[in-house]
Motif scaffolding. Sequence first.
Motif, PDB file in Angstrom:
ATOM      1  N   LEU A 195      20.833  10.031  10.649  1.00 18.12           N
ATOM      2  CA  LEU A 195      20.161   9.630  11.890  1.00 18.12           C
ATOM      3  C   LEU A 195      20.948  10.118  13.106  1.00 18.12           C
ATOM      4  N   ALA A 196      22.269   9.989  13.047  1.00 18.76           N
ATOM      5  CA  ALA A 196      23.093  10.431  14.173  1.00 18.76           C
ATOM      6  C   ALA A 196      22.957  11.931  14.398  1.00 18.76           C
ATOM      7  N   ARG A 197      22.787  12.700  13.333  1.00 26.14           N
ATOM      8  CA  ARG A 197      22.645  14.155  13.461  1.00 26.14           C
ATOM      9  C   ARG A 197      21.261  14.564  13.934  1.00 26.14           C
ATOM     10  N   GLU A 198      20.232  13.888  13.409  1.00 21.16           N
ATOM     11  CA  GLU A 198      18.876  14.414  13.522  1.00 21.16           C
ATOM     12  C   GLU A 198      18.013  13.785  14.604  1.00 21.16           C
ATOM     13  N   MET A 199      18.312  12.588  15.042  1.00 18.63           N
ATOM     14  CA  MET A 199      17.425  11.923  15.992  1.00 18.63           C
ATOM     15  C   MET A 199      17.724  12.345  17.429  1.00 18.63           C
ATOM     16  N   PRO A 200      16.685  12.609  18.195  1.00 18.74           N
ATOM     17  CA  PRO A 200      16.884  13.021  19.582  1.00 18.74           C
ATOM     18  C   PRO A 200      17.319  11.853  20.459  1.00 18.74           C
ATOM     19  N   ASP A 259      19.252  13.419   3.602  1.00 19.47           N
ATOM     20  CA  ASP A 259      19.417  14.429   4.638  1.00 19.47           C
ATOM     21  C   ASP A 259      18.108  15.150   4.932  1.00 19.47           C
ATOM     22  N   GLU A 260      17.401  15.535   3.889  1.00 18.23           N
ATOM     23  CA  GLU A 260      16.153  16.267   4.072  1.00 18.23           C
ATOM     24  C   GLU A 260      15.088  15.381   4.717  1.00 18.23           C
ATOM     25  N   GLY A 261      14.963  14.146   4.220  1.00 17.58           N
ATOM     26  CA  GLY A 261      13.942  13.253   4.755  1.00 17.58           C
ATOM     27  C   GLY A 261      14.164  12.905   6.216  1.00 17.58           C
ATOM     28  N   ILE A 262      15.402  12.600   6.590  1.00 20.27           N
ATOM     29  CA  ILE A 262      15.690  12.258   7.980  1.00 20.27           C
ATOM     30  C   ILE A 262      15.570  13.490   8.876  1.00 20.27           C
ATOM     31  N   ALA A 263      15.904  14.661   8.367  1.00 20.92           N
ATOM     32  CA  ALA A 263      15.704  15.890   9.141  1.00 20.92           C
ATOM     33  C   ALA A 263      14.226  16.101   9.437  1.00 20.92           C
ATOM     34  N   ARG A 264      13.381  15.893   8.440  1.00 20.35           N
ATOM     35  CA  ARG A 264      11.934  16.009   8.660  1.00 20.35           C
ATOM     36  C   ARG A 264      11.452  14.983   9.674  1.00 20.35           C
ATOM     37  N   LEU A 265      11.931  13.750   9.523  1.00 22.25           N
ATOM     38  CA  LEU A 265      11.512  12.694  10.436  1.00 22.25           C
ATOM     39  C   LEU A 265      11.983  12.979  11.862  1.00 22.25           C
ATOM     40  N   GLY A 266      13.203  13.462  11.996  1.00 26.89           N
ATOM     41  CA  GLY A 266      13.709  13.816  13.313  1.00 26.89           C
ATOM     42  C   GLY A 266      12.873  14.906  13.963  1.00 26.89           C
ATOM     43  N   ARG A 267      12.476  15.883  13.174  1.00 29.31           N
ATOM     44  CA  ARG A 267      11.620  16.961  13.693  1.00 29.31           C
ATOM     45  C   ARG A 267      10.289  16.398  14.182  1.00 29.31           C
ATOM     46  N   LEU A 268       9.740  15.473  13.426  1.00 29.06           N
ATOM     47  CA  LEU A 268       8.467  14.856  13.782  1.00 29.06           C
ATOM     48  C   LEU A 268       8.587  14.052  15.079  1.00 29.06           C
ATOM     49  N   VAL A 269       9.694  13.317  15.219  1.00 32.09           N
ATOM     50  CA  VAL A 269       9.893  12.509  16.427  1.00 32.09           C
ATOM     51  C   VAL A 269      10.058  13.407  17.648  1.00 32.09           C
ATOM     52  N   GLU A 310       0.829  -1.197   0.000  1.00 27.48           N
ATOM     53  CA  GLU A 310       0.000   0.000   0.000  1.00 27.48           C
ATOM     54  C   GLU A 310       0.872   1.259   0.000  1.00 27.48           C
ATOM     55  N   LEU A 311       1.939   1.241   0.775  1.00 26.71           N
ATOM     56  CA  LEU A 311       2.805   2.413   0.849  1.00 26.71           C
ATOM     57  C   LEU A 311       3.539   2.677  -0.468  1.00 26.71           C
ATOM     58  N   LEU A 312       3.775   1.612  -1.250  1.00 26.19           N
ATOM     59  CA  LEU A 312       4.477   1.803  -2.524  1.00 26.19           C
ATOM     60  C   LEU A 312       3.700   2.720  -3.467  1.00 26.19           C
ATOM     61  N   LYS A 313       2.387   2.817  -3.268  1.00 26.82           N
ATOM     62  CA  LYS A 313       1.587   3.702  -4.102  1.00 26.82           C
ATOM     63  C   LYS A 313       1.996   5.168  -3.914  1.00 26.82           C
ATOM     64  N   LEU A 314       2.626   5.452  -2.780  1.00 35.46           N
ATOM     65  CA  LEU A 314       3.057   6.821  -2.505  1.00 35.46           C
ATOM     66  C   LEU A 314       4.213   7.256  -3.395  1.00 35.46           C
ATOM     67  N   LEU A 315       4.907   6.286  -3.980  1.00 38.94           N
ATOM     68  CA  LEU A 315       6.038   6.635  -4.827  1.00 38.94           C
ATOM     69  C   LEU A 315       5.617   7.463  -6.036  1.00 38.94           C
ATOM     70  N   ASP A 316       4.327   7.409  -6.371  1.00 35.14           N
ATOM     71  CA  ASP A 316       3.833   8.195  -7.498  1.00 35.14           C
ATOM     72  C   ASP A 316       3.607   9.659  -7.127  1.00 35.14           C
ATOM     73  N   GLN A 317       3.731   9.985  -5.842  1.00 37.44           N
ATOM     74  CA  GLN A 317       3.538  11.366  -5.399  1.00 37.44           C
ATOM     75  C   GLN A 317       4.912  12.038  -5.289  1.00 37.44           C
ATOM     76  N   PRO A 318       5.219  12.969  -6.175  1.00 37.65           N
ATOM     77  CA  PRO A 318       6.591  13.495  -6.272  1.00 37.65           C
ATOM     78  C   PRO A 318       7.069  14.242  -5.037  1.00 37.65           C
ATOM     79  N   ASP A 319       6.154  14.746  -4.207  1.00 38.95           N
ATOM     80  CA  ASP A 319       6.610  15.511  -3.049  1.00 38.95           C
ATOM     81  C   ASP A 319       6.877  14.637  -1.829  1.00 38.95           C
ATOM     82  N   ILE A 320       6.630  13.327  -1.943  1.00 46.57           N
ATOM     83  CA  ILE A 320       6.888  12.398  -0.845  1.00 46.57           C
ATOM     84  C   ILE A 320       8.346  11.939  -0.902  1.00 46.57           C
ATOM     85  N   ILE A 321       9.045  12.005   0.228  1.00 44.23           N
ATOM     86  CA  ILE A 321      10.346  11.357   0.350  1.00 44.23           C
ATOM     87  C   ILE A 321      10.089  10.013   1.009  1.00 44.23           C
TER      88      ILE A 321
END
Length: 404
Positions: free
Chosen positions: A316-321, A389-399, A21-32
């Motif tokens: 991950l080492a930079r961005e994860m709390p 870098d951008e995706g993990i930074a976003r994920l770190g912010r979310l966490v 189901e998640l693979l369907k997201l690959l068609d959305q260009p703004d998703i990392i």
Amino acid sequence: MDWSQVLASRALRMKASEIRELLKLLDQPDIISFAGGIPDPALFPAQEFSQAMTNALSGEAAKVALQYSVSEGYLPLRSWIRDRMERLGITCTEDNILITSGSQQALDYLGKLLLSPGDTALVSWPTYLGALGAFNAYEPVYDRLSLRGNRTAAQYQEAAAEAGGQVKFAYLSADFANPTGLTLTREERERLIDLSDEMNCAIVEDGAYQQLRYDGEPVPPVLALEIERKGDIEACRTVYSGSFSKTLSPGLRVGWVVAAREVIDRLVLLKQAADLHSATLNQMAVAEVAAKDFDGHVAHLRDVYGRRRDLMLDALAREMPEGVSWTHPEGGMFVWVELPEGIDAADLLATSLKTERVAFVPGRAFYADGTHGNTLRLSFSLHEKEKTDEGIARLGRLVREAMA
């Protein structure tokens, strides 16, 4: 018609794959997306396959490529696999090899062959959710396979008997497991053989990522260690499942099983009943491309994916709390992340898709009992530095927001 009245009991255990189901997201260009454990299509040997397909459809070869064939698989491909297995310490003949439509079909066949309702399948905790999906249809009970604890064969057997069946097999990926990326030590592999001998059960060894080692010392496959111990593949209980999906092409759906002849003969009967044989054209193309420069191609994959693994680990080492931990795989395609207790990765994903636009796979789906909601799987196979870098930074912010 009310189809629920005619469905087999096994149908109630079938669930949609969260990854599919998640693979369907690959068609959305703004998703990392760090969700699907899929090869980078830019690395496919497309030109080589184009030529191989042309060759297979030319002259006398076309009569073979387009005709019905034997269920065991295209002989030149099985011969190539035999030689490859020999290099891994798995001495066998073509008669010990069955070509399947991807290694996923092999898992389905092995579940069908070995499991009766109520039997126990020992699996890693967590384990590949595609294996759970394949086995679920045959109504097993799952128990946790632990090779570092003190649980004995007798204790596994007692638990299986109380559940109404017997231990039929232990399933695991020994190298760079999906989803954790972890690799079993030689001692753990030897322990697995000892346990299985005591329980008189099979071992299903999933070798889908075995070729993708980036550092560290290789460890022989479980089947190779068992052959070393027992002298002959015909005396072994390990069934090795391999695949070209992570090295050459997932779309052609070419995998294989290596096992004692008695097991292969029974799997051939299942193959005949299910789809007669895997597509001969695809097998011929894979055989030609593999024979030309498999080692060189895989070496390039290791360079690229190894670098991308390092990029993700650095990010991950930079961005994860503090309070977040993750694995450091020696190969494969995945990093497994454990969040603090109380954070549900499924809820985190729902928020992420709305706000940060980063996709990953929540970890609960990889546990047979549906626990450990505070885990998630990240795949590093698709992205270079900027997106990682951008995706993990976003994920770190979310966490960090979830922990606040």
